[in-house]
Design a protein around this motif. Structure first.
Motif, short mmCIF file in Angstrom:
data_model
loop_
_atom_site.label_atom_id
_atom_site.label_comp_id
_atom_site.label_asym_id
_atom_site.label_seq_id
_atom_site.Cartn_x
_atom_site.Cartn_y
_atom_site.Cartn_z
N THR A 29 29.33 -1.87 -14.40
CA THR A 29 29.77 -1.23 -13.57
C THR A 29 30.06 -1.43 -12.41
OG1 THR A 29 27.55 -0.67 -12.39
CG2 THR A 29 28.16 0.86 -14.23
N GLY A 30 29.54 -3.11 -11.88
CA GLY A 30 29.60 -3.67 -10.79
C GLY A 30 29.14 -4.04 -9.76
N GLU A 31 28.13 -2.82 -9.67
CA GLU A 31 27.61 -1.76 -8.40
C GLU A 31 26.83 -3.19 -8.63
OE1 GLU A 31 25.64 1.70 -9.69
OE2 GLU A 31 27.24 2.84 -9.20
N VAL A 32 26.18 -3.33 -7.15
CA VAL A 32 25.07 -3.95 -6.52
C VAL A 32 23.99 -3.63 -5.83
CG1 VAL A 32 25.18 -6.20 -4.45
CG2 VAL A 32 27.41 -6.52 -6.26
N ALA A 33 23.63 -4.21 -6.27
CA ALA A 33 21.99 -3.62 -5.98
C ALA A 33 20.87 -5.09 -4.96
CB ALA A 33 20.58 -3.23 -7.22
N LEU A 34 19.79 -4.64 -3.60
CA LEU A 34 19.80 -5.39 -3.44
C LEU A 34 18.13 -5.33 -3.78
CD1 LEU A 34 18.66 -7.33 -0.96
CD2 LEU A 34 18.62 -5.48 0.69
N LEU A 35 17.06 -6.17 -3.88
CA LEU A 35 15.72 -5.81 -4.03
C LEU A 35 15.36 -7.02 -3.27
CD1 LEU A 35 17.87 -6.21 -7.05
CD2 LEU A 35 15.85 -7.58 -7.72
N ILE A 75 10.87 -3.59 -8.52
CA ILE A 75 11.47 -3.42 -9.21
C ILE A 75 10.71 -3.44 -10.21
CG2 ILE A 75 12.89 -5.53 -9.72
CD1 ILE A 75 15.13 -3.39 -10.47
N ALA A 76 10.06 -4.87 -10.21
CA ALA A 76 9.21 -4.84 -12.26
C ALA A 76 7.92 -4.04 -11.91
CB ALA A 76 8.92 -6.81 -11.93
N GLY A 77 7.68 -3.26 -10.61
CA GLY A 77 5.98 -3.38 -10.38
C GLY A 77 5.16 -3.46 -9.40
N PRO A 78 3.77 -3.74 -8.93
CA PRO A 78 3.15 -2.72 -9.84
C PRO A 78 3.89 -0.67 -10.08
CG PRO A 78 1.29 -3.58 -7.63
CD PRO A 78 3.18 -4.35 -8.07
N HIS A 79 4.33 -0.82 -8.37
CA HIS A 79 4.96 0.64 -7.67
C HIS A 79 6.00 0.35 -7.20
CE1 HIS A 79 0.44 0.85 -8.01
NE2 HIS A 79 0.04 0.24 -7.49
N PRO A 80 6.97 0.63 -8.47
CA PRO A 80 8.72 0.79 -7.97
C PRO A 80 9.39 1.48 -7.67
CG PRO A 80 8.23 0.68 -10.41
CD PRO A 80 6.87 1.14 -9.66
N MET A 81 10.00 1.60 -6.26
CA MET A 81 10.35 2.71 -5.62
C MET A 81 12.24 2.18 -5.10
SD MET A 81 9.41 4.35 -1.77
CE MET A 81 8.22 5.34 -2.31
N GLN A 82 12.71 3.02 -5.50
CA GLN A 82 14.65 2.94 -4.99
C GLN A 82 15.24 4.09 -4.01
OE1 GLN A 82 16.19 3.87 -8.31
NE2 GLN A 82 18.91 3.37 -7.66
N GLU A 141 0.38 -1.04 -0.17
CA GLU A 141 -0.39 -0.67 -0.45
C GLU A 141 1.04 1.34 0.13
OE1 GLU A 141 -2.54 0.10 3.21
OE2 GLU A 141 -3.81 -2.02 2.07
N ALA A 142 2.02 1.50 0.69
CA ALA A 142 2.93 2.43 0.95
C ALA A 142 3.50 2.91 -0.70
CB ALA A 142 3.72 2.41 2.28
N LEU A 143 4.04 1.56 -1.36
CA LEU A 143 4.36 1.69 -2.47
C LEU A 143 3.30 2.25 -3.72
CD1 LEU A 143 6.72 -1.34 -2.55
CD2 LEU A 143 7.67 0.98 -2.75
N ALA A 167 5.78 -11.95 -3.41
CA ALA A 167 6.28 -12.84 -3.52
C ALA A 167 5.92 -13.22 -5.60
CB ALA A 167 6.76 -14.18 -3.07
N ALA A 168 5.02 -12.58 -5.61
CA ALA A 168 4.37 -12.34 -6.82
C ALA A 168 4.82 -11.60 -7.71
CB ALA A 168 2.68 -12.35 -6.98
N ASN A 169 5.63 -10.05 -7.07
CA ASN A 169 6.08 -9.10 -8.01
C ASN A 169 7.37 -9.36 -8.43
OD1 ASN A 169 3.64 -7.72 -6.97
ND2 ASN A 169 4.05 -6.41 -5.90
N LYS A 170 7.87 -10.34 -7.60
CA LYS A 170 9.50 -11.00 -7.95
C LYS A 170 9.48 -11.72 -10.00
CE LYS A 170 11.41 -14.85 -7.14
NZ LYS A 170 11.19 -15.44 -8.64
#
Length: 124
Positions: A57-63, A105-112, A11-13, A68-71
């Motif tokens: 770039t070698g940069e690392v992201a945590l997802l 990351i793939a939605g429905p409401h991504p944030m970074q 809901e927050a996303l 679980a359905a949004n993965k």
């Protein structure tokens, strides 16, 4: 499974409300992709978390995911449900390695967010 979700985070996303995302992460569980789940007979072993390393770039992201359905299907199939204490410890341990954190990351409401921003939110 229904238990692999955080309604408050979803809901927050959806509202793109940073304060509500912080509150949801501080008080609820988060879904993370796993390279290898922990053994069923060792419930305290949460498995090995999968992170994304950008090949250029070698940069690392945590997802992190609200559900679980949004993965995305192209990520490892296993997921874990992790607590706010786990997230704080993981981000603290790998803060010099992880450059960004993606939520849904793939939605429905991504944030970074930057790991330090999330740590501040978890400690607020």
């Amino acid at each position: 499974p229904l238990e692999f979700r955080s309604q408050a985070l979803a809901e927050a996303l959806e509202k793109q409300d940073v304060a509500a995302v912080a509150l949801a992460l501080r008080h609820g569980n988060t879904v993370v992709p796993l390279i290898k789940p922990g053994p069923r007979d060792r419930p305290l072993d949460s498995g090995e978390v999968w992170t994304y390393r950008d090949p250029k770039t070698g940069e690392v992201a945590l997802l992190l995911f609200s559900d679980a359905a949004n993965k995305p299907a192209n990520l490892p199939p296993a997921v874990g449900l992790q607590s706010p204490a786990w997230l704080r410890a993981f981000l603290t341990r790998y803060r010099s390695t992880i450059t960004t954190v993606f939520l849904d990351i793939a939605g429905p409401h991504p944030m970074q967010a930057a790991p330090d921003e999330l740590l501040k939110a978890l400690d607020a």
